[in-house]
Design an enzyme around this catalytic site. Structure first.
Site, PDB file in Angstrom:
ATOM      1  N   LYS A 190      16.400  15.593  34.724  1.00  0.00           N
ATOM      2  CA  LYS A 190      17.600  14.961  34.177  1.00  0.00           C
ATOM      3  C   LYS A 190      18.131  15.768  32.988  1.00  0.00           C
ATOM      4  O   LYS A 190      17.472  16.683  32.511  1.00  0.00           O
ATOM      5  CB  LYS A 190      17.300  13.529  33.742  1.00  0.00           C
TER       6      LYS A 190
HETATM    7  C1  LIG Z   1      16.577   9.657  38.628  1.00  0.00           C
HETATM    8  C2  LIG Z   1      17.264   8.452  39.114  1.00  0.00           C
HETATM    9  C3  LIG Z   1      16.755   7.159  38.906  1.00  0.00           C
HETATM   10  C4  LIG Z   1      15.472   6.825  38.188  1.00  0.00           C
HETATM   11  O1  LIG Z   1      14.476   7.683  38.361  1.00  0.00           O
HETATM   12  P1  LIG Z   1      13.022   7.573  37.690  1.00  0.00           P
HETATM   13  O2  LIG Z   1      12.348   8.734  38.335  1.00  0.00           O
HETATM   14  O3  LIG Z   1      12.463   6.262  38.057  1.00  0.00           O
HETATM   15  O4  LIG Z   1      13.162   7.716  36.214  1.00  0.00           O
HETATM   16  C5  LIG Z   1      17.501   6.081  39.343  1.00  0.00           C
HETATM   17  N1  LIG Z   1      18.688   6.256  39.948  1.00  0.00           N
HETATM   18  C6  LIG Z   1      19.217   7.477  40.159  1.00  0.00           C
HETATM   19  C7  LIG Z   1      20.551   7.571  40.796  1.00  0.00           C
HETATM   20  C8  LIG Z   1      18.511   8.621  39.766  1.00  0.00           C
HETATM   21  O5  LIG Z   1      19.035   9.835  39.999  1.00  0.00           O
END
Ligand SMILES: *Cc1c(COP(=O)(O)O)cnc(C)c1O
Length: 394
Positions: free
Chosen positions: A191
């Protein structure tokens, strides 16, 4: 700078790479030396940073974006018999929390340009049983969020913002994380900013924030949950979870947040390099952006033109990977995942635009300190793989 994805000594260009400086390492070390590893001041600081940046009164840090969405739906009282409208073109974690609380996802197709839900279809999907809309800023694009806000308001249902891909983006000057009644960020290493693993709920609704704090920490009494020394530490008012974020993870987040503007700028720069290198390629569709949107780039996803099949796209991705260029099919449609098909009987053709887009996407390597030389190498390799696919077609 360490790179968890690349094998040493190779020329591999990874799909993503966290940007960790000495400042993050120092902050994590300071927590380790402090002896206070969970439920402490560093998480509170991180929560304040994210809340302030997104125009919210409260931030509730948690163990992942998925855990954050799960708690958001629980705090809104969503459960069996309820419907939640959401997108089929996303990472699976944007829809799974609906199943986790026993509610039913209602997918709506996307706009082929922005890749976010088509607002007209959102409106049409709302029934008397709809209890929330979960909207995703796909790949960091805030398009249509003003429309979703209007629809949610009109039908008096909460908008839940899954802004896990979008920290730093804005629409007409309004920051993402500030559109919904409640929003959720994720901090997995790919992210915009990372805490290793982690997430953060944002809201300006005090009751929701307190409920989430309680849910995050074993259902402890609201208002009492911050302190391990509090008299009510072993009182549990509701079924709760351990979805806490440690001080170690939060320390990473605090430093990454301080660097957020620099990080967003670096990612913008890489996206511009890609656009320069790929503009005019006859077989490649570049991401489009509305002028009123400020994108915060999560990944760089191009699409092949409509003549290409999913099998051809998959071979191009395999070819990139063989040449040590990280690449992926972001994202296979959620409704076509095996257990969604099993549970709800979804089939190919149910959401034609999402399926058509999803079958031709190629995510390319994308990280903060990517060099012009690396971008050039990726684009040349992509072009080569596309040409080779064309040749084998005859
Ligand atoms: C990354 C992501 C999440 C949450 O991811 P975690 O790995 O649980 O932190 C949720 N929704 C979207 C659209 C994502 O790209």
């Amino acid at each position: 700078m360490s790179n968890q994805h690349a094998s040493s000594g190779s020329n591999e260009i990874p799909l993503s790479r966290p940007d960790i400086t000495e400042a993050e390492i120092e902050a994590v070390s300071a927590v380790l030396r402090s002896g206070r590893l969970s439920i402490g001041p560093v998480l509170e600081q991180f929560e304040k940073q994210i809340a302030a940046r997104t125009g919210n009164d409260y931030g509730v840090g948690c163990s992942s974006g998925t855990a954050g969405l799960h708690m958001a739906l629980l705090a809104l009282g969503i459960g069996p018999g309820d419907e939640v409208v959401t997108t089929p073109f996303s990472f699976i974690a944007s829809a799974n929390p609906i199943l986790m609380v026993g509610a039913t996802p209602v997918f709506v197709d996307i706009c082929p340009k922005t890749l976010n839900m088509d607002p007209a279809l959102v409106e049409r999907a709302i029934t008397p049983r709809t209890r929330a809309i979960i909207a995703v800023e796909t790949f960091g694009n805030p398009a249509h969020f003003d429309a979703y806000v209007q629809i949610a308001r009109k039908h008096e249902i909460p908008l839940v913002e899954d802004c896990c891909e979008a920290l730093g983006c804005a629409l007409r000057g309004r920051a993402c994380g500030g559109f919904g009644r409640i929003g959720v960020f994720g901090f997995y290493p790919n992210k915009q900013i990372t805490t290793g693993e982690g997430g953060m709920i944002v809201t300006s609704d005090k009751r929701l924030a307190e409920l989430c704090r309680s849910l995050r920490s074993q259902g402890r009494p609201t208002g009492e949950v911050a302190s391990a020394g509090s008299v009510n530490w072993l009182q549990h008012e509701r079924l709760g979870y351990n979805f806490r974020m440690s001080e170690i993870n939060a320390a990473l987040g605090v430093v990454q947040m301080r660097r957020l503007d620099e990080i967003i700028e670096k990612r913008q720069r890489v996206s511009e390099m890609y656009t320069r290198h790929l503009a005019g390629h006859p077989d490649v569709i570049l991401p489009t952006l509305e002028p009123e949107s400020v994108m915060s780039w999560f990944v760089f996803v191009v699409r092949l033109t409509t003549g290409y099949t999913a099998a051809e796209r998959d071979r191009i991705i395999a070819g990139l990977q063989r040449h040590e260029v990280g690449s992926r099919d972001y994202f296979p449609c959620i409704h076509l995942q095996p257990f969604y098909r099993r549970l709800f009987g979804y089939k190919v053709g149910d959401y034609p635009i999402a399926e058509a887009v999803s079958s031709r996407t190629i995510a390319l390597p994308f990280f903060n300190d990517m060099s012009e030389r690396e971008v050039d190498h990726v684009c040349r390799t992509l072009d080569l793989m596309i040409k080779r696919e064309g040749l084998s077609r005859g």
